[in-house]
Motif scaffolding. Sequence first.
Motif, PDB file in Angstrom:
ATOM      1  N   ALA A  28     -31.594  22.163  -2.713  1.00  0.00           N
ATOM      2  CA  ALA A  28     -30.702  22.290  -1.563  1.00  0.00           C
ATOM      3  C   ALA A  28     -29.893  23.583  -1.580  1.00  0.00           C
ATOM      4  N   VAL A  29     -29.271  23.898  -2.701  1.00  0.00           N
ATOM      5  CA  VAL A  29     -28.435  25.101  -2.729  1.00  0.00           C
ATOM      6  C   VAL A  29     -28.884  26.114  -3.768  1.00  0.00           C
ATOM      7  N   SER A  30     -29.992  25.822  -4.428  1.00  0.00           N
ATOM      8  CA  SER A  30     -30.432  26.757  -5.473  1.00  0.00           C
ATOM      9  C   SER A  30     -31.947  26.785  -5.614  1.00  0.00           C
ATOM     10  N   LEU A  31     -32.387  27.871  -6.207  1.00  0.00           N
ATOM     11  CA  LEU A  31     -33.774  28.010  -6.607  1.00  0.00           C
ATOM     12  C   LEU A  31     -33.767  27.695  -8.099  1.00  0.00           C
ATOM     13  N   ASN A  32     -34.604  26.750  -8.543  1.00  0.00           N
ATOM     14  CA  ASN A  32     -34.608  26.407  -9.959  1.00  0.00           C
ATOM     15  C   ASN A  32     -35.831  27.000 -10.638  1.00  0.00           C
ATOM     16  N   LEU A  33     -35.594  27.667 -11.761  1.00  0.00           N
ATOM     17  CA  LEU A  33     -36.659  28.352 -12.489  1.00  0.00           C
ATOM     18  C   LEU A  33     -37.026  27.524 -13.718  1.00  0.00           C
ATOM     19  N   HIS A  34     -38.265  27.103 -13.799  1.00  0.00           N
ATOM     20  CA  HIS A  34     -38.712  26.297 -14.938  1.00  0.00           C
ATOM     21  C   HIS A  34     -39.595  27.166 -15.826  1.00  0.00           C
ATOM     22  N   PHE A  35     -39.155  27.381 -17.063  1.00  0.00           N
ATOM     23  CA  PHE A  35     -39.857  28.269 -17.984  1.00  0.00           C
ATOM     24  C   PHE A  35     -40.865  27.492 -18.825  1.00  0.00           C
ATOM     25  N   ALA A  36     -41.803  28.237 -19.402  1.00  0.00           N
ATOM     26  CA  ALA A  36     -42.867  27.619 -20.196  1.00  0.00           C
ATOM     27  C   ALA A  36     -42.311  26.857 -21.405  1.00  0.00           C
ATOM     28  N   ASP A  37     -41.133  27.285 -21.912  1.00  0.00           N
ATOM     29  CA  ASP A  37     -40.577  26.596 -23.087  1.00  0.00           C
ATOM     30  C   ASP A  37     -39.808  25.329 -22.715  1.00  0.00           C
ATOM     31  N   GLY A  38     -39.877  24.921 -21.447  1.00  0.00           N
ATOM     32  CA  GLY A  38     -39.245  23.663 -21.045  1.00  0.00           C
ATOM     33  C   GLY A  38     -37.834  23.829 -20.501  1.00  0.00           C
ATOM     34  N   THR A  39     -37.264  25.034 -20.604  1.00  0.00           N
ATOM     35  CA  THR A  39     -35.906  25.232 -20.105  1.00  0.00           C
ATOM     36  C   THR A  39     -35.911  25.473 -18.591  1.00  0.00           C
ATOM     37  N   THR A  40     -34.781  25.166 -17.967  1.00  0.00           N
ATOM     38  CA  THR A  40     -34.632  25.366 -16.526  1.00  0.00           C
ATOM     39  C   THR A  40     -33.380  26.186 -16.275  1.00  0.00           C
ATOM     40  N   ARG A  41     -33.476  27.131 -15.362  1.00  0.00           N
ATOM     41  CA  ARG A  41     -32.279  27.873 -14.970  1.00  0.00           C
ATOM     42  C   ARG A  41     -32.053  27.709 -13.488  1.00  0.00           C
ATOM     43  N   ILE A  42     -30.781  27.579 -13.116  1.00  0.00           N
ATOM     44  CA  ILE A  42     -30.430  27.336 -11.711  1.00  0.00           C
ATOM     45  C   ILE A  42     -29.904  28.631 -11.100  1.00  0.00           C
ATOM     46  N   TRP A  43     -30.549  29.060 -10.035  1.00  0.00           N
ATOM     47  CA  TRP A  43     -30.128  30.285  -9.335  1.00  0.00           C
ATOM     48  C   TRP A  43     -29.600  29.911  -7.951  1.00  0.00           C
ATOM     49  N   PRO A  44     -28.258  29.806  -7.780  1.00  0.00           N
ATOM     50  CA  PRO A  44     -27.728  29.496  -6.451  1.00  0.00           C
ATOM     51  C   PRO A  44     -28.127  30.577  -5.445  1.00  0.00           C
ATOM     52  N   TYR A  45     -28.544  30.156  -4.263  1.00  0.00           N
ATOM     53  CA  TYR A  45     -28.990  31.123  -3.258  1.00  0.00           C
ATOM     54  C   TYR A  45     -27.928  32.181  -2.985  1.00  0.00           C
ATOM     55  N   LEU A  81     -39.546  30.371   3.994  1.00  0.00           N
ATOM     56  CA  LEU A  81     -39.463  29.307   5.010  1.00  0.00           C
ATOM     57  C   LEU A  81     -38.924  28.039   4.370  1.00  0.00           C
ATOM     58  N   ALA A  82     -39.440  27.720   3.187  1.00  0.00           N
ATOM     59  CA  ALA A  82     -39.000  26.500   2.496  1.00  0.00           C
ATOM     60  C   ALA A  82     -37.506  26.566   2.198  1.00  0.00           C
ATOM     61  N   ILE A  83     -37.011  27.753   1.817  1.00  0.00           N
ATOM     62  CA  ILE A  83     -35.578  27.898   1.518  1.00  0.00           C
ATOM     63  C   ILE A  83     -34.758  27.753   2.798  1.00  0.00           C
ATOM     64  N   HIS A  84     -35.221  28.385   3.867  1.00  0.00           N
ATOM     65  CA  HIS A  84     -34.477  28.304   5.130  1.00  0.00           C
ATOM     66  C   HIS A  84     -34.398  26.870   5.647  1.00  0.00           C
ATOM     67  N   GLU A  85     -35.390  26.063   5.297  1.00  0.00           N
ATOM     68  CA  GLU A  85     -35.388  24.680   5.778  1.00  0.00           C
ATOM     69  C   GLU A  85     -34.412  23.778   5.033  1.00  0.00           C
ATOM     70  N   GLN A  86     -33.872  24.251   3.934  1.00  0.00           N
ATOM     71  CA  GLN A  86     -32.893  23.442   3.199  1.00  0.00           C
ATOM     72  C   GLN A  86     -31.571  23.442   3.963  1.00  0.00           C
ATOM     73  N   GLU A  87     -31.065  22.242   4.268  1.00  0.00           N
ATOM     74  CA  GLU A  87     -29.766  22.130   4.946  1.00  0.00           C
ATOM     75  C   GLU A  87     -28.707  22.786   4.083  1.00  0.00           C
ATOM     76  N   GLY A  88     -27.891  23.597   4.696  1.00  0.00           N
ATOM     77  CA  GLY A  88     -26.771  24.161   3.945  1.00  0.00           C
ATOM     78  C   GLY A  88     -27.180  25.053   2.791  1.00  0.00           C
ATOM     79  N   SER A  89     -28.356  25.680   2.899  1.00  0.00           N
ATOM     80  CA  SER A  89     -28.789  26.533   1.785  1.00  0.00           C
ATOM     81  C   SER A  89     -27.992  27.838   1.741  1.00  0.00           C
ATOM     82  N   HIS A  90     -27.270  28.130   2.825  1.00  0.00           N
ATOM     83  CA  HIS A  90     -26.529  29.386   2.927  1.00  0.00           C
ATOM     84  C   HIS A  90     -27.426  30.571   2.622  1.00  0.00           C
ATOM     85  N   ALA A  91     -28.677  30.483   3.092  1.00  0.00           N
ATOM     86  CA  ALA A  91     -29.648  31.536   2.792  1.00  0.00           C
ATOM     87  C   ALA A  91     -29.821  32.469   3.977  1.00  0.00           C
TER      88      ALA A  91
END
Length: 373
Positions: A28-45, A81-91
Amino acid sequence: MAHPTEWKGSYYDGQSLIPQHVTLTVEAVSLNLHFADGTTRIWPYQELRQTQGRYSGEEVRFERGTGIGETLVIPSANILLAIHEQEGSHAGHFHHPGTRRTRVYWTVLAALASIPIIYGIFTWGIPWLARPITSAIPLSWEIQLGQFIQQEVTTGTPVCNNPKLIHAVESIMTALTDPIDTLPYRFQVTVVDSSVVNAMAAPGGYVLVFRGLLQDTASPEEFAGVLAHEIQHVLLQHTMHLIVRHVSMAFVIAALTGDASGMVSYALQAAQTLQTLSYSRDAEDQADEQGFQLLQRAGINPEGMLTFFAKLGKEQPADGVLRYLSTHPATQDRLAHLKALLPPASTTYQAFPFQAEWSDINTLCESPLKASS
Ligand SMILES: [Zn+2]
């Protein structure tokens, strides 16, 4: 519109030039990055800048952080397009692919409205202004920038220095550049010890080939084909042009005023640009055509360029290591174009003294300890 739930991308940490393969999810408000080592990072738009992907066919590029921050390159523009479709993405600050056609119009209008024109180049990439600026950059500056880029790429990643390998690679480079009468600088090739399948030409004649690509070449002719193509990107000023269009304005102003002091800080940005952005299709066709001529002038069978690109197109991209393929798509058009340029089959060519040993030579860089790097 239905979108995939996961997207593929390449992540650059701002330190190393080796991309990491990531899986992305659009939240909804972020792009989440999933790395090969299992970690996830959250990137707010809201914290992201979109620096590429405004024109059809371009990869999308997001940057985060100040200075040389982290970079994410996503092959599919549909993620916007997928990001723009998120409500309140502020993108709202991301480009919407649906407005592509009107953007060019606004670009021209903005330039006419006397907004400082140079700003337009970096915000919208107005090609007709980047060209004259590229030509105005002094040669000495270009060479120095190339040197810094080469240093940036090889700082975190080792270089292959097996003498037999270096000798072979340098003799191919010499064979290609010797017949050129007015060479503005000496071309040199560095083999970077990384499994990434990539090659890039930095300004000033500094060509960087990654071990992964070298090992993919079946003959000296295939390797010469890639070199000839990259040499032409430099000689035709595609390389400087790409940098001028995509790195920060301060860089270009410094270049035009002859100030070299800040160059180091731009070298990484320029190196990233060269590694992640594609040249235009016209530039690629030109590099193919003139690369072919260079090979023929050097007496090297140009068919190697065709067979290499055709082979690259059939390989399965694994973990984003096939970087060269994403900037050099082996489209049917491109291969047909190369085929049409082939000289008659009866033409004879020189053979390199190490011709028969090539499959041994091109693996000399890899030591068992480094095999997985
Ligand atoms: Zn190219």
